[in-house]
Design a protein around this motif. Structure first.
Motif, short mmCIF file in Angstrom:
data_model
loop_
_atom_site.label_atom_id
_atom_site.label_comp_id
_atom_site.label_asym_id
_atom_site.label_seq_id
_atom_site.Cartn_x
_atom_site.Cartn_y
_atom_site.Cartn_z
N ALA A 43 16.26 -6.58 52.54
CA ALA A 43 16.64 -7.90 53.07
C ALA A 43 17.72 -8.53 52.21
CB ALA A 43 15.41 -8.80 53.12
N ASP A 44 17.63 -8.28 50.90
CA ASP A 44 18.54 -8.93 49.96
C ASP A 44 19.91 -8.26 49.86
OD1 ASP A 44 18.98 -10.91 47.81
OD2 ASP A 44 19.16 -9.11 46.57
N HIS A 45 19.95 -6.92 49.76
CA HIS A 45 21.25 -6.30 49.45
C HIS A 45 21.49 -4.90 50.03
CE1 HIS A 45 18.50 -5.43 46.02
NE2 HIS A 45 18.90 -4.20 46.28
N ALA A 46 20.73 -4.53 51.07
CA ALA A 46 20.98 -3.20 51.66
C ALA A 46 22.37 -3.15 52.27
CB ALA A 46 19.95 -2.92 52.74
N ARG A 47 22.90 -1.92 52.39
CA ARG A 47 24.18 -1.74 53.07
C ARG A 47 23.94 -0.96 54.35
NH1 ARG A 47 28.54 -0.60 48.42
NH2 ARG A 47 29.77 -0.27 50.30
N ILE A 48 23.73 -1.67 55.41
CA ILE A 48 23.43 -1.03 56.69
C ILE A 48 24.76 -0.81 57.41
CG2 ILE A 48 22.08 -1.21 58.84
CD1 ILE A 48 20.38 -1.21 56.20
N GLU A 49 25.21 0.45 57.40
CA GLU A 49 26.55 0.76 57.93
C GLU A 49 26.48 1.71 59.13
OE1 GLU A 49 28.09 2.30 54.30
OE2 GLU A 49 28.58 0.31 53.48
N GLY A 50 25.46 1.52 59.96
CA GLY A 50 25.36 2.37 61.15
C GLY A 50 24.76 3.73 60.84
N ASP A 51 24.86 4.62 61.82
CA ASP A 51 24.23 5.95 61.76
C ASP A 51 24.78 6.76 60.59
OD1 ASP A 51 23.38 8.56 62.21
OD2 ASP A 51 23.74 8.50 64.37
N LYS A 52 23.89 7.14 59.67
CA LYS A 52 24.29 7.93 58.51
C LYS A 52 23.71 9.35 58.58
CE LYS A 52 26.60 5.23 55.57
NZ LYS A 52 26.14 5.09 54.20
N VAL A 53 23.13 9.70 59.72
CA VAL A 53 22.36 10.95 59.78
C VAL A 53 22.93 11.95 60.78
CG1 VAL A 53 20.07 11.94 60.14
CG2 VAL A 53 20.28 9.69 59.06
N SER A 54 23.27 11.48 61.98
CA SER A 54 23.77 12.41 63.01
C SER A 54 24.99 13.16 62.49
CB SER A 54 24.16 11.64 64.28
OG SER A 54 23.05 10.92 64.76
N ILE B 21 17.74 13.13 50.41
CA ILE B 21 18.48 12.67 51.60
C ILE B 21 18.95 13.88 52.41
CG2 ILE B 21 20.58 11.47 52.33
CD1 ILE B 21 19.87 9.47 49.96
N ALA B 22 19.42 14.93 51.70
CA ALA B 22 19.84 16.15 52.40
C ALA B 22 18.67 16.74 53.19
CB ALA B 22 20.38 17.18 51.40
N ASN B 23 17.50 16.74 52.58
CA ASN B 23 16.31 17.29 53.22
C ASN B 23 15.96 16.51 54.49
OD1 ASN B 23 14.11 19.18 53.16
ND2 ASN B 23 12.76 17.58 52.35
N ALA B 24 16.01 15.18 54.40
CA ALA B 24 15.70 14.34 55.56
C ALA B 24 16.74 14.55 56.67
CB ALA B 24 15.64 12.88 55.14
N SER C 213 20.17 3.24 43.53
CA SER C 213 20.06 2.00 44.31
C SER C 213 18.66 1.93 44.92
CB SER C 213 21.10 2.00 45.43
OG SER C 213 20.64 1.20 46.49
N ASP C 214 18.05 0.75 44.84
CA ASP C 214 16.66 0.64 45.32
C ASP C 214 16.56 0.58 46.85
OD1 ASP C 214 17.77 -1.88 45.52
OD2 ASP C 214 16.17 -2.92 44.41
N THR C 215 17.71 0.69 47.53
CA THR C 215 17.65 0.71 49.01
C THR C 215 18.22 2.01 49.58
OG1 THR C 215 19.81 -0.37 49.22
CG2 THR C 215 17.89 -1.81 49.12
N ARG C 216 18.48 2.99 48.70
CA ARG C 216 19.21 4.18 49.17
C ARG C 216 18.47 4.96 50.26
NH1 ARG C 216 18.87 9.26 45.52
NH2 ARG C 216 20.98 9.38 46.30
N TYR C 217 17.13 5.01 50.19
CA TYR C 217 16.40 5.80 51.19
C TYR C 217 16.25 5.04 52.51
CZ TYR C 217 15.32 8.57 47.05
OH TYR C 217 15.42 9.31 45.90
N VAL C 218 16.82 3.83 52.56
CA VAL C 218 16.94 3.11 53.82
C VAL C 218 18.40 3.22 54.29
CG1 VAL C 218 16.67 0.89 54.98
CG2 VAL C 218 15.04 1.56 53.20
N ASP C 219 19.32 2.83 53.41
CA ASP C 219 20.76 2.82 53.76
C ASP C 219 21.24 4.17 54.29
OD1 ASP C 219 20.51 0.42 52.44
OD2 ASP C 219 21.81 0.92 50.76
N GLU C 220 20.82 5.25 53.60
CA GLU C 220 21.37 6.58 53.88
C GLU C 220 20.66 7.30 55.03
OE1 GLU C 220 24.08 7.79 52.43
OE2 GLU C 220 24.28 6.01 51.18
N LEU C 221 19.61 6.69 55.55
CA LEU C 221 18.84 7.38 56.61
C LEU C 221 18.77 6.55 57.89
CD1 LEU C 221 15.99 8.92 54.42
CD2 LEU C 221 17.97 10.09 55.40
N VAL C 222 19.80 5.75 58.12
CA VAL C 222 19.84 4.95 59.36
C VAL C 222 20.23 5.85 60.52
CG1 VAL C 222 21.02 3.07 60.56
CG2 VAL C 222 20.45 2.83 58.13
N VAL C 223 19.36 5.93 61.52
CA VAL C 223 19.68 6.63 62.77
C VAL C 223 18.70 6.12 63.83
CG1 VAL C 223 18.29 8.67 62.10
CG2 VAL C 223 20.02 8.87 63.91
#
Length: 371
Positions: free
Chosen positions: A305-316, A234-237, A279-289
């Protein structure tokens, strides 16, 4: 919360959701159409491994293989026909998305023969052949970001062909990819191509970085090392995104933008989670931008679709923290340049091996069809 609401949230956050899979069965059963209709899927990526799986499982290719055998097609022609047929049909299915998004989404990616990853000229020739063979404006030709791939990316874009740059692992290589993109558009512009019609994404691989770094941290075995597991990818991305922001604010880019060019979007690839502890959605949740693409296998799509935590921009604005994570990894004894080199070599080998499997499978099927 309804099943697709989280995917809708992700899409509303400006992330294009692409499916990292394609097969004839998926096309013929109506499954892909359903994902586009109900699950906010706006693009499809393929690679040699995906095609090898598709062709070896299921009978949906048998009829076309028989026809090709009757016409005396060799194995390379047959593989080209089978894969470009799927990509063309998927592109037709996504045509409305393509039109509706002004050409940004509704794209299907098809990869050049991975055996050519270290050969610039052959990659350029193959990219042009694939573009012609599929003959749809809404495809991407995938070219790996090897050293030999970089000039091939420039030359392919210069011909007006849209490119998905794949197998990017390091920020340093990603900067070189953006440079190759700028050069390609500059050349396309000089030869009179309409820049608006040339699109590109840069596929930055995520989960494989954690897999490799975590393995090395476990081998080091100190408490400090073990505490850093799961931090690298995630740091690399996030550092890659900071490089994207910097280079797409440059005067060089402004000139291309004024000439009608769209930016090369960062695409998060390899977002299926390999480690069951994460978490099986971490590379989606943590890279929202906004302005990025996340291409996911169906299993990850369902999990999101089932349980991601989409909490807005996690990258900028996260580059500082991300750099600290990298500094800690270096202090713990991780040679990050070696990690990236290992991953690139493995990535090329993996796709090459899958391509060979695909050729073998189709060869057997042709032989059977010929009786």
């Amino acid at each position: 919360m309804g099943n697709t609401d989280r995917l809708a949230q992700l899409s509303q956050a400006g992330v294009s959701i692409w499916l990292d899979d394609l097969s004839r069965q998926r096309l013929e059963s109506g499954n892909l159409a359903e994902l586009v209709r109900d699950k906010h899927v706006v693009g499809v990526t393929t690679n040699p491994t995906i095609f090898a799986n598709a062709v070896s499982h299921g009978e949906s290719y048998d009829e076309q293989v028989r026809a090709l055998a009757q016409h005396g097609a060799d194995v390379h022609e047959a593989v080209r026909e089978l894969t470009t047929t799927d990509v063309r049909n998927a592109a037709d299915l996504l045509r409305d998305v393509y039109t509706g998004t002004g050409g940004k989404d509704g794209r299907v990616s098809i990869e050049v023969d991975p055996g050519l990853a270290r050969d610039t000229d052959k990659t350029v020739a193959e990219a042009a052949d694939l573009w012609k063979a599929v003959d749809r404006p809404n495809i991407f030709v995938k070219i790996p970001a090897t050293e030999q791939g970089l000039p091939a990316i420039t030359r392919t874009l210069a011909e007006g062909i849209s490119v998905n740059v794949t197998l990017i692992f390091s920020v340093e290589r990603y900067r070189a990819v953006i440079d190759a993109f700028f050069a390609g558009l500059e050349q396309a512009k000089a030869s009179g191509h309409e820049l608006r019609s040339i699109q590109s994404v840069a596929s930055f691989f995520v989960s494989r970085v954690d897999t490799e770094v975590d393995k090395r941290l476990e081998a080091i075995g100190t408490d400090e090392a073990l505490a850093l597991r799961g931090e690298a990818a995630i740091a690399n991305a996030r550092l890659a995104y900071a490089a994207y922001e910097e280079l797409f604010a440059s005067p060089r880019w402004q000139q291309l933008r004024e000439a009608g060019a769209d930016p090369q979007r960062p695409l998060w690839a390899s977002t299926g989670v390999k480690n069951p502890d994460y978490s099986d959605t971490r590379y989606v949740d943590e890279l929202v931008v906004a302005g990025t693409v996340n291409t996911m296998p169906e299993k990850t799509l369902e999990a999101v679709a089932d349980h991601a935590r989409i909490e807005g921009d996690k990258v900028s604005g996260t580059a500082g923290q991300a750099q600290q994570a990298f500094d800690r990894l270096a202090a713990a004894g991780i040679d990050i340049s070696d990690v990236f080199l290992t991953l690139e070599n493995e990535g090329v080998e993996k796709f090459d091996k899958s391509w060979t499997e695909l050729l073998d499978t189709v060869n057997d099927q042709l032989a059977k069809a010929k009786g």
